[in-house]
Motif scaffolding. Structure first.
Motif, PDB file in Angstrom:
ATOM      1  N   VAL A  48      -5.231  14.970  -2.360  1.00  0.00           N
ATOM      2  CA  VAL A  48      -5.486  14.300  -1.080  1.00  0.00           C
ATOM      3  C   VAL A  48      -4.914  12.885  -1.115  1.00  0.00           C
ATOM      4  O   VAL A  48      -4.235  12.444  -0.174  1.00  0.00           O
ATOM      5  CB  VAL A  48      -6.998  14.273  -0.774  1.00  0.00           C
ATOM      6  CG1 VAL A  48      -7.291  13.392   0.438  1.00  0.00           C
ATOM      7  CG2 VAL A  48      -7.521  15.686  -0.543  1.00  0.00           C
ATOM      8  N   ALA A  49      -5.157  12.171  -2.206  1.00  0.00           N
ATOM      9  CA  ALA A  49      -4.669  10.793  -2.331  1.00  0.00           C
ATOM     10  C   ALA A  49      -3.148  10.729  -2.343  1.00  0.00           C
ATOM     11  O   ALA A  49      -2.560   9.712  -1.938  1.00  0.00           O
ATOM     12  CB  ALA A  49      -5.231  10.157  -3.597  1.00  0.00           C
ATOM     13  N   ALA A  50      -2.501  11.805  -2.775  1.00  0.00           N
ATOM     14  CA  ALA A  50      -1.037  11.821  -2.840  1.00  0.00           C
ATOM     15  C   ALA A  50      -0.396  11.783  -1.456  1.00  0.00           C
ATOM     16  O   ALA A  50       0.799  11.500  -1.338  1.00  0.00           O
ATOM     17  CB  ALA A  50      -0.566  13.058  -3.600  1.00  0.00           C
ATOM     18  N   LEU A  51      -1.164  12.044  -0.402  1.00  0.00           N
ATOM     19  CA  LEU A  51      -0.614  11.976   0.950  1.00  0.00           C
ATOM     20  C   LEU A  51      -0.382  10.537   1.399  1.00  0.00           C
ATOM     21  O   LEU A  51       0.392  10.292   2.326  1.00  0.00           O
ATOM     22  CB  LEU A  51      -1.547  12.668   1.954  1.00  0.00           C
ATOM     23  CG  LEU A  51      -1.349  14.173   2.143  1.00  0.00           C
ATOM     24  CD1 LEU A  51      -1.915  14.940   0.969  1.00  0.00           C
ATOM     25  CD2 LEU A  51      -1.994  14.645   3.440  1.00  0.00           C
ATOM     26  N   LEU A  52      -1.056   9.573   0.780  1.00  0.00           N
ATOM     27  CA  LEU A  52      -0.940   8.178   1.198  1.00  0.00           C
ATOM     28  C   LEU A  52       0.384   7.582   0.731  1.00  0.00           C
ATOM     29  O   LEU A  52       0.946   8.009  -0.283  1.00  0.00           O
ATOM     30  CB  LEU A  52      -2.098   7.357   0.636  1.00  0.00           C
ATOM     31  CG  LEU A  52      -3.411   7.368   1.431  1.00  0.00           C
ATOM     32  CD1 LEU A  52      -3.976   8.770   1.569  1.00  0.00           C
ATOM     33  CD2 LEU A  52      -4.432   6.438   0.787  1.00  0.00           C
ATOM     34  N   ASP A  53       0.870   6.577   1.466  1.00  0.00           N
ATOM     35  CA  ASP A  53       2.075   5.889   1.018  1.00  0.00           C
ATOM     36  C   ASP A  53       1.697   4.771   0.047  1.00  0.00           C
ATOM     37  O   ASP A  53       0.521   4.572  -0.285  1.00  0.00           O
ATOM     38  CB  ASP A  53       2.897   5.368   2.203  1.00  0.00           C
ATOM     39  CG  ASP A  53       2.207   4.260   2.991  1.00  0.00           C
ATOM     40  OD1 ASP A  53       1.203   3.688   2.512  1.00  0.00           O
ATOM     41  OD2 ASP A  53       2.685   3.956   4.103  1.00  0.00           O
ATOM     42  N   GLU A  54       2.686   4.037  -0.401  1.00  0.00           N
ATOM     43  CA  GLU A  54       2.454   3.022  -1.431  1.00  0.00           C
ATOM     44  C   GLU A  54       1.504   1.929  -0.957  1.00  0.00           C
ATOM     45  O   GLU A  54       0.613   1.500  -1.698  1.00  0.00           O
ATOM     46  CB  GLU A  54       3.798   2.412  -1.847  1.00  0.00           C
ATOM     47  CG  GLU A  54       3.698   1.425  -2.998  1.00  0.00           C
ATOM     48  CD  GLU A  54       5.059   0.916  -3.449  1.00  0.00           C
ATOM     49  OE1 GLU A  54       5.105  -0.148  -4.089  1.00  0.00           O
ATOM     50  OE2 GLU A  54       6.070   1.586  -3.158  1.00  0.00           O
TER      51      GLU A  54
END
Length: 230
Positions: free
Chosen positions: A17-23
């Motif tokens: 889920v967290a991998a969907l966020l950008d930097e």
């Protein structure tokens, strides 16, 4: 309208889920002092990205770029789709609203957390709204009515674009039937739902407004990202 119950996201789902966020979002999430606040933030931003990709077919969740107005309202920088967005998160719950061609706002709050509801209402609400809170027979009822009004007002102010700077007492919300009245002449459609101890409220500019609320689970967010990596 989409919401996600943060408590239903299990440990092995969080990295995906967290991998969907950008930097930038990932860096912002890391600055939260409390884990429960960080998780709600991550869930809200992942939900917004996945929901946008579900609405605009062919655009990956990672492709969305956002800006923020001077009053804190998010908006789409790219791709340009004509969509307006709003998101809200609190410990345990996150919600997003997406609308085409009109301003939209969403707010979510737990009505179970303790708060001096009457004191806050008398300070910040319009007199008519404070009177509704005051009329409740016990503190829990006052708290529930307070948050029912609060979330509706927050949603309207987010749709307006000014946030709390617009003034909580600058308009009046009615709970039955749900309605907004304002001397400014601005018109908003509103809706509200109760889910697992939370109020979710939505507002959109205009009169002919129809809202649909859907629950989303972590598996759907992960699937949205995986579908563009296959």
């Amino acid at each position: 309208m989409f919401f996600i119950d943060v408590a239903k996201i299990v440990d092995d789902e969080w990295p995906k889920v967290a991998a969907l966020l950008d930097e930038a979002e990932t860096a912002r999430a890391a600055r939260f002092a409390f884990e429960s606040d960080r998780l709600a933030y991550v869930a809200a931003h992942a939900l917004l990205r996945a929901s946008l990709s579900g609405r605009a077919k062919g655009i990956a969740p990672a492709a969305w770029r956002f800006g923020v107005t001077s009053h804190g309202k998010p908006f789409l920088l790219s791709p340009l789709t004509g969509l307006d967005v709003s998101l809200s998160h609190t410990r345990g719950m996150a919600a997003v609203a997406i609308a085409s061609g009109r301003d939209v706002g969403v707010d979510v709050e737990s009505f179970l957390r303790p708060r001096d509801a009457l004191k806050v209402a008398e300070r910040f609400f319009a007199p008519e709204e404070a009177a509704i809170v005051r009329a409740q027979s016990d503190p829990q009822s006052q708290s529930e009515v307070f948050f029912a009004i609060w979330t509706l007002k927050e949603a309207v102010l987010k749709a307006d674009g000014r946030g709390l700077a617009g003034g909580l007492d600058s308009f009046v919300v009615n709970l039955s039937p749900l309605a907004v009245s304002s001397d400014s002449g601005d018109s908003y459609g509103v809706e509200q739902w109760r889910r697992a101890g939370f109020f979710i409220a939505a507002a959109a500019r205009g009169d002919d407004v129809n809202f649909r609320l859907r629950e989303t689970h972590a598996a759907a967010l992960i699937e949205a990202a995986d579908s563009f990596e296959a």
